[in-house]
Design a protein around this motif. Sequence first.
Motif, PDB file in Angstrom:
ATOM      1  N   TYR A  89       0.792  -1.200   0.116  1.00  0.00           N
ATOM      2  CA  TYR A  89       0.101   0.058  -0.139  1.00  0.00           C
ATOM      3  C   TYR A  89       0.968   1.238  -0.044  1.00  0.00           C
ATOM      4  N   LEU A  90       2.118   1.453   0.873  1.00  0.00           N
ATOM      5  CA  LEU A  90       2.765   2.390   0.985  1.00  0.00           C
ATOM      6  C   LEU A  90       3.530   2.464  -0.376  1.00  0.00           C
ATOM      7  N   ALA A  91       4.052   1.402  -1.099  1.00  0.00           N
ATOM      8  CA  ALA A  91       4.670   1.846  -2.122  1.00  0.00           C
ATOM      9  C   ALA A  91       3.653   2.041  -3.345  1.00  0.00           C
ATOM     10  N   PHE A  92       2.406   1.706  -3.344  1.00  0.00           N
ATOM     11  CA  PHE A  92       1.567   2.060  -4.184  1.00  0.00           C
ATOM     12  C   PHE A  92       1.178   3.674  -4.328  1.00  0.00           C
ATOM     13  N   VAL A  97       2.039   9.214  -5.819  1.00  0.00           N
ATOM     14  CA  VAL A  97       2.250  10.922  -5.673  1.00  0.00           C
ATOM     15  C   VAL A  97       3.570  11.140  -6.481  1.00  0.00           C
ATOM     16  N   SER A  98       4.325  10.260  -6.798  1.00  0.00           N
ATOM     17  CA  SER A  98       5.557  10.580  -7.487  1.00  0.00           C
ATOM     18  C   SER A  98       5.182  10.922  -9.025  1.00  0.00           C
ATOM     19  N   THR A  99       4.110  10.212  -9.332  1.00  0.00           N
ATOM     20  CA  THR A  99       3.661  10.525 -10.872  1.00  0.00           C
ATOM     21  C   THR A  99       2.939  11.808 -11.177  1.00  0.00           C
ATOM     22  N   MET A 100       2.376  12.385 -10.015  1.00  0.00           N
ATOM     23  CA  MET A 100       1.563  13.650 -10.053  1.00  0.00           C
ATOM     24  C   MET A 100       2.305  14.752 -10.005  1.00  0.00           C
TER      25      MET A 100
END
Length: 100
Positions: A89-92, A97-100
């Motif tokens: 879940y944290l990785a997802f 967040v990193s792709t926004m």
Amino acid sequence: MTGPYEQPFSAVQPFPPARTPTLPSSNAGWAVVAIIFFWPLAIPAFNHALKVHPLWMMGDVQGAQHSSNRAGFFGKLSLILFGAFIVLYLAFIGLVVSTM
């Protein structure tokens, strides 16, 4: 003088004291952990935890120990699966967040 099949009295060893087996833990605590962290595994965990004492009273020492071990296994497995789901879940979330 002793014969070929006789042993001197000092060489005779007494039998070791008999060890009586003790009642294994029911691992009901691990079954509660299974309810809290991954409830589908709580069903077999409680099933095995609740069979420990009846098996012991019937004289099935190995069966009681097996049920105790299985109850602990399912509780520990539920905790491991919960941790794996949290990490995924944290990785997802980190990926989103990193792709926004």
